[in-house]
Design an enzyme around this catalytic site. Structure first.
Site, PDB file in Angstrom:
ATOM      1  CG  ASP A   1      -2.031   0.902   1.067  1.00 47.81           C
ATOM      2  OD1 ASP A   1      -1.665   2.112   1.127  1.00 47.81           O
ATOM      3  OD2 ASP A   1      -3.166   0.337   1.156  1.00 47.81           O
TER       4      ASP A   1
ATOM      5  CB  THR B   1      -8.252  13.528 -13.151  1.00 47.80           C
ATOM      6  OG1 THR B   1      -9.437  13.844 -13.795  1.00 47.80           O
ATOM      7  CG2 THR B   1      -8.657  14.242 -11.670  1.00 47.80           C
ATOM      8  CG  ASP B   2     -10.407  16.042 -17.490  1.00 48.26           C
ATOM      9  OD1 ASP B   2     -10.751  15.072 -16.735  1.00 48.26           O
ATOM     10  OD2 ASP B   2     -11.112  15.824 -18.672  1.00 48.26           O
ATOM     11  CD  GLU B   3     -13.785  13.190 -13.536  1.00 46.17           C
ATOM     12  OE1 GLU B   3     -14.381  13.229 -12.342  1.00 46.17           O
ATOM     13  OE2 GLU B   3     -13.994  12.236 -14.329  1.00 46.17           O
TER      14      GLU B   3
ATOM     15  CE1 TYR C   1     -10.282   9.810  -9.376  1.00 41.56           C
ATOM     16  CE2 TYR C   1     -11.346  11.217 -10.806  1.00 41.56           C
ATOM     17  CZ  TYR C   1     -10.571  10.418 -10.383  1.00 41.56           C
ATOM     18  OH  TYR C   1      -9.452  10.561 -11.316  1.00 41.56           O
TER      19      TYR C   1
ATOM     20  CE  LYS D   1      -6.098  11.916  -9.220  1.00 37.17           C
ATOM     21  NZ  LYS D   1      -5.135  10.785  -9.228  1.00 37.17           N
TER      22      LYS D   1
ATOM     23  NE  ARG E   1     -20.731   9.374 -12.819  1.00 34.35           N
ATOM     24  CZ  ARG E   1     -19.537   9.312 -13.478  1.00 34.35           C
ATOM     25  NH1 ARG E   1     -18.962  10.291 -13.992  1.00 34.35           N
ATOM     26  NH2 ARG E   1     -19.208   7.971 -13.728  1.00 34.35           N
TER      27      ARG E   1
HETATM   28  P1  NAD Z   1      -7.471   2.039 -11.930  1.00 32.40           P
HETATM   29  O1  NAD Z   1      -8.465   2.182 -11.044  1.00 32.40           O
HETATM   30  O2  NAD Z   1      -7.330   1.327 -13.163  1.00 32.40           O
HETATM   31  O3  NAD Z   1      -5.851   1.445 -10.957  1.00 32.40           O
HETATM   32  C1  NAD Z   1      -5.498   2.036  -9.884  1.00 32.40           C
HETATM   33  C2  NAD Z   1      -4.666   1.126  -9.477  1.00 32.40           C
HETATM   34  O4  NAD Z   1      -4.173   1.645  -8.150  1.00 32.40           O
HETATM   35  C3  NAD Z   1      -4.993  -0.189  -8.927  1.00 32.40           C
HETATM   36  O5  NAD Z   1      -4.018  -1.197  -9.650  1.00 32.40           O
HETATM   37  C4  NAD Z   1      -4.943  -0.471  -7.519  1.00 32.40           C
HETATM   38  O6  NAD Z   1      -4.692  -1.773  -7.362  1.00 32.40           O
HETATM   39  C5  NAD Z   1      -3.976   0.556  -7.183  1.00 32.40           C
HETATM   40  N1  NAD Z   1      -4.197   1.226  -5.888  1.00 32.40           N
HETATM   41  C6  NAD Z   1      -5.125   1.587  -5.433  1.00 32.40           C
HETATM   42  N2  NAD Z   1      -5.189   2.061  -4.187  1.00 32.40           N
HETATM   43  C7  NAD Z   1      -4.067   1.854  -3.786  1.00 32.40           C
HETATM   44  C8  NAD Z   1      -3.089   1.812  -2.492  1.00 32.40           C
HETATM   45  N3  NAD Z   1      -3.667   2.408  -1.528  1.00 32.40           N
HETATM   46  N4  NAD Z   1      -1.646   1.587  -2.600  1.00 32.40           N
HETATM   47  C9  NAD Z   1      -1.124   1.044  -3.493  1.00 32.40           C
HETATM   48  N5  NAD Z   1      -1.987   0.642  -4.852  1.00 32.40           N
HETATM   49  C10 NAD Z   1      -3.256   1.381  -4.797  1.00 32.40           C
HETATM   50  O7  NAD Z   1      -6.826   3.527 -12.356  1.00 32.40           O
HETATM   51  P2  NAD Z   1      -6.435   4.197 -13.848  1.00 32.40           P
HETATM   52  O8  NAD Z   1      -7.551   4.546 -14.509  1.00 32.40           O
HETATM   53  O9  NAD Z   1      -5.381   3.637 -14.242  1.00 32.40           O
HETATM   54  O10 NAD Z   1      -5.871   5.379 -13.210  1.00 32.40           O
HETATM   55  C11 NAD Z   1      -4.793   5.787 -12.673  1.00 32.40           C
HETATM   56  C12 NAD Z   1      -4.248   7.232 -12.501  1.00 32.40           C
HETATM   57  O11 NAD Z   1      -4.430   8.147 -13.404  1.00 32.40           O
HETATM   58  C13 NAD Z   1      -5.224   7.712 -11.265  1.00 32.40           C
HETATM   59  O12 NAD Z   1      -4.461   8.614 -10.431  1.00 32.40           O
HETATM   60  C14 NAD Z   1      -6.398   8.431 -11.804  1.00 32.40           C
HETATM   61  O13 NAD Z   1      -6.600   9.469 -11.075  1.00 32.40           O
HETATM   62  C15 NAD Z   1      -5.729   9.091 -12.979  1.00 32.40           C
HETATM   63  N6  NAD Z   1      -6.516   9.461 -14.313  1.00 32.40           N
HETATM   64  C16 NAD Z   1      -7.174   8.344 -14.679  1.00 32.40           C
HETATM   65  C17 NAD Z   1      -7.852   8.857 -15.849  1.00 32.40           C
HETATM   66  C18 NAD Z   1      -8.799   7.879 -16.793  1.00 32.40           C
HETATM   67  O14 NAD Z   1      -9.402   8.232 -17.545  1.00 32.40           O
HETATM   68  N7  NAD Z   1      -8.565   6.603 -16.323  1.00 32.40           N
HETATM   69  C19 NAD Z   1      -7.689  10.237 -16.486  1.00 32.40           C
HETATM   70  C20 NAD Z   1      -7.120  11.059 -15.838  1.00 32.40           C
HETATM   71  C21 NAD Z   1      -6.258  10.555 -14.587  1.00 32.40           C
HETATM   72  O1  DAU Z   2     -11.934  12.937 -16.832  1.00 33.34           O
HETATM   73  C1  DAU Z   2     -10.745  12.037 -16.103  1.00 33.34           C
HETATM   74  C2  DAU Z   2     -11.780  11.140 -15.583  1.00 33.34           C
HETATM   75  O2  DAU Z   2     -12.427  10.112 -16.315  1.00 33.34           O
HETATM   76  C3  DAU Z   2     -10.686  10.161 -14.714  1.00 33.34           C
HETATM   77  O3  DAU Z   2     -10.299  11.227 -13.658  1.00 33.34           O
HETATM   78  C4  DAU Z   2     -11.543   9.050 -13.860  1.00 33.34           C
HETATM   79  O4  DAU Z   2     -10.634   8.262 -13.049  1.00 33.34           O
HETATM   80  C5  DAU Z   2     -12.034   8.031 -14.979  1.00 33.34           C
HETATM   81  O5  DAU Z   2     -12.998   7.208 -14.205  1.00 33.34           O
HETATM   82  C6  DAU Z   2     -13.059   8.972 -15.648  1.00 33.34           C
HETATM   83  O6  DAU Z   2     -14.256   9.693 -15.202  1.00 33.34           O
HETATM   84  P1  DAU Z   2     -15.469   9.697 -15.811  1.00 33.34           P
HETATM   85  O7  DAU Z   2     -16.378   9.843 -14.973  1.00 33.34           O
HETATM   86  O8  DAU Z   2     -15.447  10.625 -16.785  1.00 33.34           O
HETATM   87  O9  DAU Z   2     -15.570   8.051 -16.719  1.00 33.34           O
HETATM   88  P2  DAU Z   2     -16.635   7.145 -16.817  1.00 33.34           P
HETATM   89  O10 DAU Z   2     -16.177   6.059 -17.707  1.00 33.34           O
HETATM   90  O11 DAU Z   2     -17.298   6.746 -15.501  1.00 33.34           O
HETATM   91  O12 DAU Z   2     -17.968   7.824 -17.515  1.00 33.34           O
HETATM   92  C7  DAU Z   2     -17.401   8.697 -18.619  1.00 33.34           C
HETATM   93  C8  DAU Z   2     -18.899   9.353 -19.140  1.00 33.34           C
HETATM   94  O13 DAU Z   2     -19.979   8.392 -19.323  1.00 33.34           O
HETATM   95  C9  DAU Z   2     -19.533  10.140 -17.771  1.00 33.34           C
HETATM   96  O14 DAU Z   2     -20.195  11.103 -18.362  1.00 33.34           O
HETATM   97  C10 DAU Z   2     -20.408   9.341 -17.325  1.00 33.34           C
HETATM   98  C11 DAU Z   2     -21.085   8.332 -18.482  1.00 33.34           C
HETATM   99  N1  DAU Z   2     -21.562   7.037 -17.996  1.00 33.34           N
HETATM  100  C12 DAU Z   2     -20.517   5.948 -17.509  1.00 33.34           C
HETATM  101  C13 DAU Z   2     -21.108   4.809 -17.279  1.00 33.34           C
HETATM  102  C14 DAU Z   2     -20.196   3.983 -16.358  1.00 33.34           C
HETATM  103  C15 DAU Z   2     -22.576   6.590 -18.763  1.00 33.34           C
HETATM  104  O15 DAU Z   2     -23.477   7.362 -19.353  1.00 33.34           O
HETATM  105  N2  DAU Z   2     -22.980   5.309 -18.338  1.00 33.34           N
HETATM  106  C16 DAU Z   2     -22.232   4.443 -17.854  1.00 33.34           C
HETATM  107  O16 DAU Z   2     -22.620   3.246 -17.235  1.00 33.34           O
END
Ligand code: NAD
Ligand code: DAU
Length: 357
Positions: free
Chosen positions: A60, A133-135, A159, A163, A289
């Protein structure tokens, strides 16, 4: 040799980054610290380009003793923090794990890195890179300009708030203690190994299984979509050329509405895996949501100007590749889909809002 500590490298983006780095650089070792939460998957790290330069540590990021030992014993010069709780919908159900990992976890990494850096046991070029993230910037109206690096933070979901808090801590450790940090704020990623709870893999896999395609609200929410390999390349450039103390926005320079994404997926599937009925017939608009951000858009001028980065994939080519990857990796999908914890998430989350899975 460079020694990189990646945290959260068994998740979606972290695993892609490890594949990318081992492929691109022959002179690096990677140490991956991951707690293997529901989103972490060791299978994402099978078939690495050069597995001898890869080490997995199950643990962790809040375990300071472990992180300290990893930094010192492996003479880590670069830490890239991907580890996080990442699903907005789960943060609405229960924010606690988000505060624990995203805030406390990042804080623990910063504290240990500061000790390591200031004790002189680190290499002079030590770098702490934080993935964000952009969020954190909140939600845009239709005519607002895109988010830039100077847009004030206004996170809306638990979330995004967690972040934002971690980003502030990273900046504060640079400003106060001189820790050499960089940050990147990225838009929605998609591509291989994304956990099936997220929009794009969820829609691909539900369509293939003949299940409902559950679109929240009116489906007109706008996201910017980035193919994950483009994100990895941007991080790689920031690690080598990014200025310490700076953050960089990364995005795919496209802003489709969610419903367009879902229709595009149906269209691609129609060609690659034609079924007896049209996939679009599976689309259902379900309860929105809570607090759903309406629009994100990224201004990526800074990273282009300073580091020459532009995304290589268009949304069209990236989506095509992604659908193909999920079609070729149905066994990987099933291994997650059949897990009782994932089934109970689907039941709990979609059962009550109309998109029964
Ligand atoms: P993910 O949810 O697929 O993976 C997260 C990983 O972190 C997992 O392998 C999990 O086991 C590990 N983890 C969680 N808690 C932990 C802890 N306490 N110690 C050690 N490991 C831990 O996430 P992702 O989509 O690959 O996102 C990675 C990063 O990018 C995150 O910081 C997220 O906020 C950021 N991000 C994601 C997106 C997206 O669209 N997925 C976009 C912008 C930024
Ligand atoms: O913008 C970056 C972010 O993108 C990351 O920081 C987050 O970790 C990542 O999960 C993602 O967040 P979103 O909420 O944008 O992703 P998600 O895939 O959950 O949803 C994308 C869009 O689709 C959002 O507007 C919600 C909508 N959605 C999502 C799901 C899961 C639906 O309409 N139906 C669904 O079932």
């Amino acid at each position: 040799m460079k020694n990189i500590l990646v945290t959260g490298g068994a998740g979606f983006i972290g695993a892609n980054f490890i594949h990318f780095e081992l492929q691109k650089h022959k002179e690096i070792n990677i140490f991956n610290l991951d707690a293997l939460t529901y989103a972490g998957n060791p299978r994402n790290l099978e078939n690495l380009p050069d597995p001898r330069r890869y080490n997995f540590i199950h643990g962790d990021i809040r375990d300071r003793q472990l992180v300290r030992r990893l930094l010192e014993e492996n003479k880590i010069d670069t830490l890239v923090n991907f580890a996080a709780e990442t699903h907005v919908d789960r943060s609405i159900n229960n924010a606690q794990p988000f505060l624990d990992t995203n805030i406390q976890g990042t804080f623990a990494l910063l504290e240990v890195s500061r000790e390591y850096y200031s004790s002189g046991s680190s290499l002079p070029e030590f770098r702490f890179h934080h993935i964000s993230t952009d969020e954190v910037f909140g939600s845009l109206n239709p005519t607002d300009p895109p988010f830039s690096e100077t847009t004030p933070y206004a996170p809306n979901s638990p979330y995004a708030a967690s972040k934002a808090a971690s980003d502030h801590l990273v900046h504060a450790f640079h400003h106060t203690y001189g820790l050499p940090v960089t940050l990147s704020n990225c838009s929605n990623n998609y591509g291989p190994y994304q956990f099936p709870e997220k929009l794009i893999p969820l829609m691909i896999n539900n369509a293939l299984a003949g299940k409902v395609l559950p679109v929240y609200g009116d489906g007109m929410q706008v996201r910017d979509w980035l193919y994950v390999e483009d994100h990895c390349e941007a991080i790689d450039l920031i690690l080598s050329g990014g200025r310490t103390g700076e953050s960089y926005n990364i995005g795919g320079n496209n802003q489709p509405a969610n419903i367009e994404i879902v229709r595009n997926i149906c269209h691609i599937l129609h060609h690659l895996a034609p079924g007896s009925r049209r996939y679009e017939e599976l689309i259902q608009f379900i309860t929105d949501r809570p607090g759903h951000d309406r629009r994100y858009a990224m201004d990526t001028e800074k990273i282009t100007r300073e580091l020459g980065w532009v995304p290589r994939e268009s949304l069209e080519t990236g989506l095509q590749k992604t659908v193909e990857w999920y079609l070729e990796n149905q066994e990987w999908v099933r291994s997650i889909y059949n897990r009782p914890d994932y089934q109970s998430w689907l039941g709990e989350h979609y059962g009550t809002r109309g998109g029964t899975q």
